[in-house]
Design a protein around this motif. Structure first.
Motif, PDB file in Angstrom:
ATOM      1  N   ASP A   1      10.909  31.726  52.393  1.00  0.00           N
ATOM      2  CA  ASP A   1      10.000  32.506  53.221  1.00  0.00           C
ATOM      3  C   ASP A   1       8.649  32.576  52.521  1.00  0.00           C
ATOM      4  OD1 ASP A   1      11.073  33.813  55.738  1.00  0.00           O
ATOM      5  OD2 ASP A   1      12.763  34.069  54.371  1.00  0.00           O
ATOM      6  N   ASP A   2       7.595  32.899  53.285  1.00  0.00           N
ATOM      7  CA  ASP A   2       6.278  32.863  52.646  1.00  0.00           C
ATOM      8  C   ASP A   2       5.858  34.206  52.055  1.00  0.00           C
ATOM      9  OD1 ASP A   2       5.823  34.201  54.989  1.00  0.00           O
ATOM     10  OD2 ASP A   2       4.033  33.065  55.562  1.00  0.00           O
ATOM     11  N   TYR A   3       6.680  35.246  52.244  1.00  0.00           N
ATOM     12  CA  TYR A   3       6.304  36.554  51.706  1.00  0.00           C
ATOM     13  C   TYR A   3       7.122  36.879  50.458  1.00  0.00           C
ATOM     14  CZ  TYR A   3      10.446  37.846  54.403  1.00  0.00           C
ATOM     15  OH  TYR A   3      11.708  37.901  54.918  1.00  0.00           O
ATOM     16  N   ILE A   4       6.558  37.746  49.612  1.00  0.00           N
ATOM     17  CA  ILE A   4       7.245  38.165  48.385  1.00  0.00           C
ATOM     18  C   ILE A   4       8.355  39.139  48.745  1.00  0.00           C
ATOM     19  CG2 ILE A   4       6.963  39.516  46.270  1.00  0.00           C
ATOM     20  CD1 ILE A   4       4.121  38.299  46.132  1.00  0.00           C
ATOM     21  N   SER A   5       9.530  38.911  48.204  1.00  0.00           N
ATOM     22  CA  SER A   5      10.631  39.828  48.460  1.00  0.00           C
ATOM     23  C   SER A   5      11.695  39.691  47.385  1.00  0.00           C
ATOM     24  CB  SER A   5      11.245  39.556  49.833  1.00  0.00           C
ATOM     25  OG  SER A   5      12.331  40.437  50.051  1.00  0.00           O
TER      26      SER A   5
ATOM     27  N   ALA B   1       2.212  35.449  55.729  1.00  0.00           N
ATOM     28  CA  ALA B   1       1.965  36.318  54.580  1.00  0.00           C
ATOM     29  C   ALA B   1       0.822  35.735  53.753  1.00  0.00           C
ATOM     30  CB  ALA B   1       3.222  36.433  53.726  1.00  0.00           C
TER      31      ALA B   1
ATOM     32  N   TRP C   1      -1.664  40.237  55.379  1.00  0.00           N
ATOM     33  CA  TRP C   1      -0.922  39.472  56.377  1.00  0.00           C
ATOM     34  C   TRP C   1      -1.887  39.017  57.460  1.00  0.00           C
ATOM     35  CZ3 TRP C   1       4.482  38.443  56.930  1.00  0.00           C
ATOM     36  CH2 TRP C   1       5.268  38.932  55.870  1.00  0.00           C
TER      37      TRP C   1
ATOM     38  N   ARG D   1       4.251  47.404  51.459  1.00  0.00           N
ATOM     39  CA  ARG D   1       5.635  47.080  51.797  1.00  0.00           C
ATOM     40  C   ARG D   1       6.487  47.161  50.538  1.00  0.00           C
ATOM     41  NH1 ARG D   1       8.526  42.133  52.021  1.00  0.00           N
ATOM     42  NH2 ARG D   1       6.684  41.212  51.085  1.00  0.00           N
TER      43      ARG D   1
ATOM     44  N   THR E   1       9.047  45.658  48.473  1.00  0.00           N
ATOM     45  CA  THR E   1       9.605  44.302  48.387  1.00  0.00           C
ATOM     46  C   THR E   1      11.080  44.297  47.990  1.00  0.00           C
ATOM     47  OG1 THR E   1       8.906  44.084  46.094  1.00  0.00           O
ATOM     48  CG2 THR E   1       7.387  43.261  47.764  1.00  0.00           C
TER      49      THR E   1
ATOM     50  N   ASP F   1      12.210  45.201  51.886  1.00  0.00           N
ATOM     51  CA  ASP F   1      11.356  44.736  52.992  1.00  0.00           C
ATOM     52  C   ASP F   1      10.949  45.847  53.960  1.00  0.00           C
ATOM     53  OD1 ASP F   1      11.375  42.188  51.973  1.00  0.00           O
ATOM     54  OD2 ASP F   1      13.064  41.519  53.191  1.00  0.00           O
TER      55      ASP F   1
END
Lengths: 417, 91
Positions: A300-304, B19, B57, B71, B73, B76
């Motif tokens: 995915d392109d978001y940090i998590s 993102a 975003w 957010r 992380t 989420d």
């Protein structure tokens, strides 16, 4: 002394219904002080401890792991092993690992089920063809086996691929590294753990690092959920959580942690006897010994840090799989999961000293760290023991982000990172 | 996978968005005077926080406007959405 695993030990234990196997590693409480502590009990961390004990004669070592060993990305990857990287530095690093893989089961007396079934990378457009041919030449100059296959040869090597010219992304050719393949991921962690434990390494599970203690600019020890442990050398091999540990020491790393997903199908009879990877449409598939198709999806392109990714990533991968392998159209998927991968801006790892004396990082392996496990452990152990990198990991230092001497495998490697 | 409340379009599926990474990284005012260390800090070094992070975003498949988000992380969970140019919340 550990009992050696062999066909005789198997027969002997069969008579007692396999109820008397010796423990493969102990469950020690932490000592007050160690010569070196490895943070992270995945494949890379355990391999680091193993080679520190074996080759550098440092026996008083602990591996601390917040969960259970091999429970992070070691148990979550798609087990692909290859070394067909473009740049010289990467080729040296990954082929070093591949050479250790070839004798690893014997060395560890633990069957890691290393299978050199070949890895084929597909080209779907003219630029892919040019890039893959260039990479084949670069590999051969670095003594890494690689051949370029045309469409007919691709079809011959893996008959279930749809090579029809009228699919959306037709197969124009591919490369094959015959020495590449797969291994059993859990066995790698367990084998290294058993080997390290035998040489006196303490493997401490359910022990989370809470802080790194420094005096001046030197490491003095680590705070853990099982108390303070004194040590002058800390090697951090925490994959997706590397930045979290770095922040404890007041360091910033050039990493972003993102979810990477994989999935397996229901088990079926042998249908694909190699590993096929397609960078452009993002479809990786191989078959496990149990018969499940093992499929790697994208990041995915978001940090998590949540260890779960987006549904559309899996959907996109399965779309591509179905176009390339229409035969799988009625397969059912059994399990899907995510792991957190730490990605560097240049998609190359960091095996490096830091500005803090006694603190070392092995991170940034991103989406492709499993293949490097033995080499990474060996070279990181060298770096920690000598306080200097080995020539094979010298290019993978932290300072490259200041000097600009990046090892830019983004797009250059055989895979989209 | 989660729902994002675009400040311009309302609630949409996350797959409509792109993102943009860590927010509030300021472009150097005097780029020619930056040392190599400062360049590395600006270009490459990231907080990569496990916990509440401020990030950018873009509603790429919608209004195509950029906005900021706080957010968590680790799970989420979106805490707050605020517009570009606004200061990050203190809590």
């Amino acid at each position: 002394m550990k009992n050696k695993y062999s066909v005789f030990s198997l027969i002997k234990n069969a008579f007692s219904y396999h109820e008397n196997w010796q423990r493969a590693w102990k469950d020690p409480t932490p000592k007050k002080e160690y010569d070196a502590v490895i943070v992270g009990g995945g494949g890379h961390g355990l391999a680091t401890a193993y080679y520190l004990a074996k080759k550098h004669n440092i026996k008083n070592i602990a591996v601390v792991e917040k969960g259970w060993i091999g429970g992070g990305n070691t148990g979550r990857n798609t087990t692909i092993i290859r070394s067909n990287y473009l740049w010289d530095a990467s080729a040296g690093l990954y082929d070093h690992a591949l050479k250790i893989w070839e004798g690893l089961s014997q060395e560890l007396n633990y069957n890691v089920m290393f299978s050199q079934r070949g890895v084929m990378n597909l080209a779907h457009n003219l630029q892919d063809v040019r890039d893959l041919k260039r990479r084949t030449h670069a590999n051969r100059l670095n003594n890494i086996d690689a051949v370029y296959l045309n469409t007919t040869e691709v079809k011959k090597f893996c008959p279930i691929i749809n090579t029809s010219p009228d699919i959306r992304y037709p197969v124009l050719g591919g490369t094959l590294q015959q020495r590449a393949g797969t291994a059993r991921h859990d066995a790698v962690a367990w084998g290294y753990a058993r080997g390290a434990d035998e040489m006196g390494v303490d493997i401490i599970q359910n022990c989370e690092v809470k802080g790194i203690k420094r005096i001046g600019n030197s490491v003095e020890g680590i705070e853990t959920t099982k108390g303070f442990v004194k040590t002058k050398k800390v090697g951090v091999v925490a994959a997706g959580h590397s930045s979290v540990i770095a922040n404890m020491a007041g360091l910033k790393l050039p990493l972003e942690s993102k979810p990477l997903q994989a999935l397996v199908s229901e088990p079926v009879k042998p249908i694909i006897d190699t590993v096929v990877m397609s960078n452009a449409v993002h479809a990786y598939v191989s078959q496990s010994d149990k018969g499940e198709l093992v499929i790697g999806a994208g990041t995915d392109d978001y940090i998590s840090y949540s260890q779960k990714g987006s549904h559309q990533i899996v959907e996109g991968t399965l779309n591509a799989i179905l176009e390339l392998y229409p035969i799988f159209s009625r397969m059912r998927m059994l399990r899907q999961w995510g792991g957190i991968v730490d990605i560097c801006p240049d998609a190359s790892p960091i095996l490096s000293k830091t500005s803090i004396k006694g603190l070392y990082f092995n991170c940034g392996w991103g989406t492709g760290g499993f293949k490097a496990t033995p080499g990474s452990g060996d070279l990181f152990a060298h770096t920690i023991a000598n306080d200097e990198p080995h020539k094979l990991n010298a290019a993978f230092n932290l300072n490259r982000f200041v000097s600009g001497d990046l090892v830019d495998e983004h797009g250059a490697a055989a895979v989209a990172h | 996978m989660f729902i994002i409340n675009c400040p311009y379009c309302g609630e949409r599926d996350q797959q409509e968005f792109k993102a943009g990474g860590e927010a509030h990284i300021e472009r150097p005012k005097q780029p020619s005077e930056l040392s190599d260390d400062e360049w590395a800090e600006y270009l490459f070094m990231r907080k990569n926080i496990k916990g509440v992070q401020f990030e950018r975003w873009n509603h790429a498949h919608g209004c195509r406007k950029w906005f900021n988000m706080a957010r968590d992380t680790s799970n989420d969970e979106i805490k707050l959405i605020y517009k570009m140019g606004e200061k990050p919340p203190s809590e």
